[in-house]
Each structure stands twice: as structure tokens, then as C-alpha cells.
Design a protein around this motif. Structure first.
Motif, PDB file in Angstrom:
ATOM      1  N   VAL A  45      10.244   6.498  -3.447  1.00 52.35           N
ATOM      2  CA  VAL A  45      10.138   5.347  -4.364  1.00 52.35           C
ATOM      3  C   VAL A  45       8.735   5.335  -4.997  1.00 52.35           C
ATOM      4  O   VAL A  45       8.578   5.101  -6.204  1.00 52.35           O
ATOM      5  N   THR A  46       7.733   5.621  -4.179  1.00 52.57           N
ATOM      6  CA  THR A  46       6.356   5.647  -4.682  1.00 52.57           C
ATOM      7  C   THR A  46       6.218   6.682  -5.793  1.00 52.57           C
ATOM      8  O   THR A  46       5.635   6.413  -6.848  1.00 52.57           O
ATOM      9  N   ALA A  47       6.809   7.876  -5.544  1.00 51.51           N
ATOM     10  CA  ALA A  47       6.706   8.959  -6.526  1.00 51.51           C
ATOM     11  C   ALA A  47       7.487   8.640  -7.793  1.00 51.51           C
ATOM     12  O   ALA A  47       7.111   9.070  -8.887  1.00 51.51           O
ATOM     13  N   MET A  78       0.825  -1.216   0.000  1.00 49.36           N
ATOM     14  CA  MET A  78       0.000   0.000   0.000  1.00 49.36           C
ATOM     15  C   MET A  78       0.857   1.263   0.000  1.00 49.36           C
ATOM     16  O   MET A  78       1.817   1.374   0.760  1.00 49.36           O
ATOM     17  N   ALA A  79       0.463   2.227  -0.817  1.00 49.51           N
ATOM     18  CA  ALA A  79       1.160   3.519  -0.813  1.00 49.51           C
ATOM     19  C   ALA A  79       0.859   4.232   0.501  1.00 49.51           C
ATOM     20  O   ALA A  79      -0.275   4.237   0.982  1.00 49.51           O
ATOM     21  N   GLY A  80       1.883   4.829   1.065  1.00 50.78           N
ATOM     22  CA  GLY A  80       1.685   5.740   2.197  1.00 50.78           C
ATOM     23  C   GLY A  80       1.567   5.097   3.564  1.00 50.78           C
ATOM     24  O   GLY A  80       2.232   5.525   4.511  1.00 50.78           O
ATOM     25  N   SER A 108       6.483  -2.507   0.854  1.00 54.91           N
ATOM     26  CA  SER A 108       7.028  -2.548  -0.495  1.00 54.91           C
ATOM     27  C   SER A 108       6.324  -1.521  -1.360  1.00 54.91           C
ATOM     28  O   SER A 108       5.212  -1.088  -1.034  1.00 54.91           O
ATOM     29  N   MET A 109       6.970  -1.125  -2.425  1.00 56.84           N
ATOM     30  CA  MET A 109       6.310  -0.293  -3.425  1.00 56.84           C
ATOM     31  C   MET A 109       6.638  -0.863  -4.799  1.00 56.84           C
ATOM     32  O   MET A 109       7.687  -0.594  -5.379  1.00 56.84           O
ATOM     33  N   PRO A 110       5.746  -1.744  -5.292  1.00 56.13           N
ATOM     34  CA  PRO A 110       5.978  -2.337  -6.622  1.00 56.13           C
ATOM     35  C   PRO A 110       5.473  -1.398  -7.731  1.00 56.13           C
ATOM     36  O   PRO A 110       5.065  -0.277  -7.451  1.00 56.13           O
ATOM     37  N   SER A 153       9.131   5.223  -8.959  1.00 57.40           N
ATOM     38  CA  SER A 153       8.887   3.995  -9.729  1.00 57.40           C
ATOM     39  C   SER A 153       7.475   3.445  -9.534  1.00 57.40           C
ATOM     40  O   SER A 153       6.965   2.752 -10.421  1.00 57.40           O
ATOM     41  N   GLY A 154       6.835   3.736  -8.379  1.00 59.36           N
ATOM     42  CA  GLY A 154       5.462   3.260  -8.174  1.00 59.36           C
ATOM     43  C   GLY A 154       4.509   3.930  -9.156  1.00 59.36           C
ATOM     44  O   GLY A 154       3.772   3.277  -9.896  1.00 59.36           O
ATOM     45  N   SER A 155       4.563   5.258  -9.180  1.00 60.84           N
ATOM     46  CA  SER A 155       3.720   6.015 -10.111  1.00 60.84           C
ATOM     47  C   SER A 155       4.365   6.120 -11.486  1.00 60.84           C
ATOM     48  O   SER A 155       3.690   6.449 -12.468  1.00 60.84           O
ATOM     49  N   GLY A 156       5.687   5.875 -11.550  1.00 61.25           N
ATOM     50  CA  GLY A 156       6.471   6.134 -12.756  1.00 61.25           C
ATOM     51  C   GLY A 156       5.926   5.576 -14.068  1.00 61.25           C
ATOM     52  O   GLY A 156       5.970   6.273 -15.083  1.00 61.25           O
TER      53      GLY A 156
HETATM   54  O1  LIG Z   1      -1.423   6.137  -7.564  1.00 62.04           O
HETATM   55  C1  LIG Z   1      -1.257   5.509  -6.512  1.00 62.04           C
HETATM   56  O2  LIG Z   1      -1.583   6.003  -5.406  1.00 62.04           O
HETATM   57  C2  LIG Z   1      -0.643   4.130  -6.540  1.00 62.04           C
HETATM   58  C3  LIG Z   1       0.641   4.072  -5.807  1.00 62.04           C
HETATM   59  C4  LIG Z   1       1.706   4.009  -6.852  1.00 62.04           C
HETATM   60  C5  LIG Z   1       0.990   3.742  -8.075  1.00 62.04           C
HETATM   61  N1  LIG Z   1      -0.294   3.757  -7.892  1.00 62.04           N
END
Ligand SMILES: O=C(O)[C@@H]1CCC=N1
Ligand SMILES: NC(=O)C1=CN([C@@H]2O[C@H](COP(=O)(O)OP(=O)(O)OC[C@H]3O[C@@H](n4cnc5c(N)ncnc54)[C@H](O)[C@@H]3O)[C@@H](O)[C@H]2O)C=CC1
Length: 271
Positions: A167-169, A96-98, A116-118, A171-174
């Protein structure tokens, strides 16, 4: 790991990427416990992976050595409440993000938490995931987590939990940023008179080729960019236009906005 049960709370996109990888790597579908309230999603899990998901938390969750939290941050508290009584002995793994470790400890009663942040290329084994472990997590448990992610691509451990917001900003959202640039290039191609298939082929080929070149080359991206940019040529015209429009600065600001949002999600939904 392959014989013991793994539970997933939430069986959507990210859970499916991990479940698919595990099943392909030999984890038996019967050893996976999934709590997923959406009937359509439960049917998808059954069809794609032969996994029978439950509509709600059951005492069977207590069999799991590892519990993967794969609900939206907004749903975490509601999802955790009925599971808490069954999962406190397990290692907790969040995608989960955050949502911060402290909130997961408080909601599950387990001190052993890995965050983790996949990212979505995990669906085709080309993901990259950031990982953070609380000090209470053993080396063997870290290896177990790496085994869960191995079929989905690469992993990078970070030392500070706060780094996961970055990492979320990044590669997660990337993948969404990359798709956005792909969309823009395809739009430009069609504006210039190329047909949809040509536009797609040339754009995706360019992204794939440039990325692989950057990966294999000992030179930094800046040098590779300069090599494309002939003096007074076409690339120079394009890059000058981008600089005039403040594109790079705007892009960096956008990534910082995502990082701030990751922190806010933890503040808002992790309490
Ligand atoms: O947009 C989001 O909040 C989730 C986390 C990273 C990618 N998607
Ligand atoms: N989609 C992405 O690119 C990425 C998502 N994430 C994180 O992964 C998590 C899940 O995201 P997605 O898989 O994209 O979302 P999703 O919406 O596909 O999956 C979430 C699932 O949770 C289920 N759910 C809702 N309430 C529940 C409850 N009370 N108990 C159990 N399950 C419940 C939903 O029915 C849904 O199937 C999020 O926290 C997100 O921040 C992390 C990295 C990348």
C-alpha cells in the motif's frame, strides 16, 4: 470520539491533514494534544487549526484515548521514549511508513495498534488510506479510526500487515508518481510550443478526466486505453515509443523498489 482527547506525536504534513479534518468535523482544538518540537510548525498548527502544541511530551498525554504516531520512521524511537510512560492505555494509530506493529507495542506498552498508510490528497479530502489492525483492536476501535480518516477521504482495510508495504508503494508514494507524469507532460507541452497555462490546463484536465472515466466505466483501463488508440494513429505512436523504452516494466520495478524500501525502513528503524 469527538469529546475525548486525541494525541499526535509529530505535527507535520500528515498530522496536519488529519487534524484539519478532525477540527472541521467538529473535534474541539482543545481536545487535541500535539507534541511537535519545531516552533515554526507549532505556530502553523495554532494559526491554521487553533491547536496549541507542546514542544515535548507532557503527562497530559495520558488523557488521550487515541495516540497518533506521525513522525518520520527515522525519528520514531527518539520520539517514543519520552511518551511511553503516558500512552500505554491508549489505542495507538501509526501513519509511519515501515514501522511495524511489534515495534509500536514494544515502544508504547500498548497491545492495541492500528497502522495506516494515508496519502497527501488527504489534505483536500481526496486521500485514500490503507489500514491494518492487530487482532487486539476491537470493532468499535476500528470504527473510531475510520472516523479519524473519514474527513480525509477513503479507507481500505488490509488483512496482512505485510500488505501495508505494498500500500505504501502504491498509494502512499503514488501521488509523487502522478506528479512526476504531470511534470513530464507539462514539459512536453512546453517543448511543443504551448504556454505554461495551456500546458497546465490541458495536462491536469486530462488526468482528472481520464481518472474519473476509469472510475465510472465498467470497462477495465486496458479497454479504455485501446479506445483512444486508433490504428496507425498518434496514440499508437506514443505507446509504441513507451514500450520500446521499457516504460511500463521500469514503472513496475520502481513500485517494487518502494515496497522493498518500506520493509527496510521497518527493519532499520523499528527495532
Ligand atoms: O516517502 C515516504 O517514505 C513516505 C511514505 C509514503 C509517502 N511518503
Ligand atoms: N508525506 C507523505 O506523503 C506521507 C507520509 N507518511 C508518513 O507520515 C509520517 C510523517 O510524515 P510527514 O508528515 O510527511 O513528515 P513531516 O516532516 O511533515 O512531519 C513530521 C513531524 O515530526 C516532528 N518531529 C520530529 N522529531 C520529533 C519528536 N522527537 N517528537 C515529536 N515530533 C517530532 C517534526 O518536527 C515534523 O513536524 C512519516 O512516518 C511518513 O512515513 C505516510 C503517508 C504519506
Amino acid at each position: 470520539m469527538s469529546t475525548s482527547s486525541i494525541a499526535f506525536i509529530g505535527g507535520g504534513n500528515m498530522a496536519s491533514a488529519l487534524i484539519g479534518g478532525l477540527v472541521q468535523a467538529g473535534q474541539s482544538p482543545q481536545s487535541l494534544i500535539v507534541v511537535e518540537p519545531s516552533e515554526a510548525q507549532r505556530e502553523r498548527l495554532a494559526q491554521q487549526f487553533g491547536v496549541r502544541a507542546d514542544a515535548e511530551a507532557t503527562p497530559r498525554l495520558a488523557e488521550a484515548r487515541l495516540v497518533v504516531w506521525a513522525v518520520k520512521p527515522q525519528s520514531f524511537r527518539e520520539a517514543a521514549a519520552p511518551c511511553a510512560a503516558h500512552v500505554q492505555r491508549a489505542l495507538q494509530l501509526s501513519v509511519m511508513a515501515g514501522i511495524r506493529c511489534d515495534a509500536i507495542v514494544a515502544a508504547t506498552g500498548s497491545q492495541r495498534v492500528v497502522r495506516s498508510m494515508p496519502n497527501t490528497p488527504a489534505l483536500i479530502g481526496l486521500g485514500v488510506a490503507g489500514l491494518y489492525a492487530r487482532p487486539q483492536v476491537s470493532d468499535e476501535e476500528r470504527r473510531d479510526v475510520e472516523r479519524v480518516f473519514a474527513p480525509t477521504g477513503r479507507t481500505v482495510w488490509v488483512r496482512d500487515e505485510a500488505d501495508l508495504d505494498a500500500v505504501t508503494a502504491l498509494s502512499g508514494s503514488g501521488p509523487a508518481y502522478v506528479f512526476y507524469f504531470i511534470e513530464a507532460m507539462i514539459e512536453a507541452a512546453q517543448e511543443m510550443g504551448l504556454d505554461a497555462q495551456q500546458a497546465r490546463e490541458l495536462t491536469l484536465g486530462t488526468f482528472a478526466g481520464a481518472t474519473e472515466l476509469a472510475r465510472r466505466s465498467p470497462e477495465p483501463p486496458q479497454v479504455l486505453r485501446e479506445r483512444v488508440t486508433s490504428k496507425g494513429g498518434t496514440t499508437y505512436a506514443a505507446l509504441t515509443s513507451m514500450e520500446q523504452d521499457g516504460l511500463k516494466a521500469a514503472f513496475v520495478r520502481a513500485i517494487r523498489a518502494a515496497q522493498r524500501r518500506a520493509k527496510e525502513l521497518g527493519d532499520e528503524f523499528g527495532r
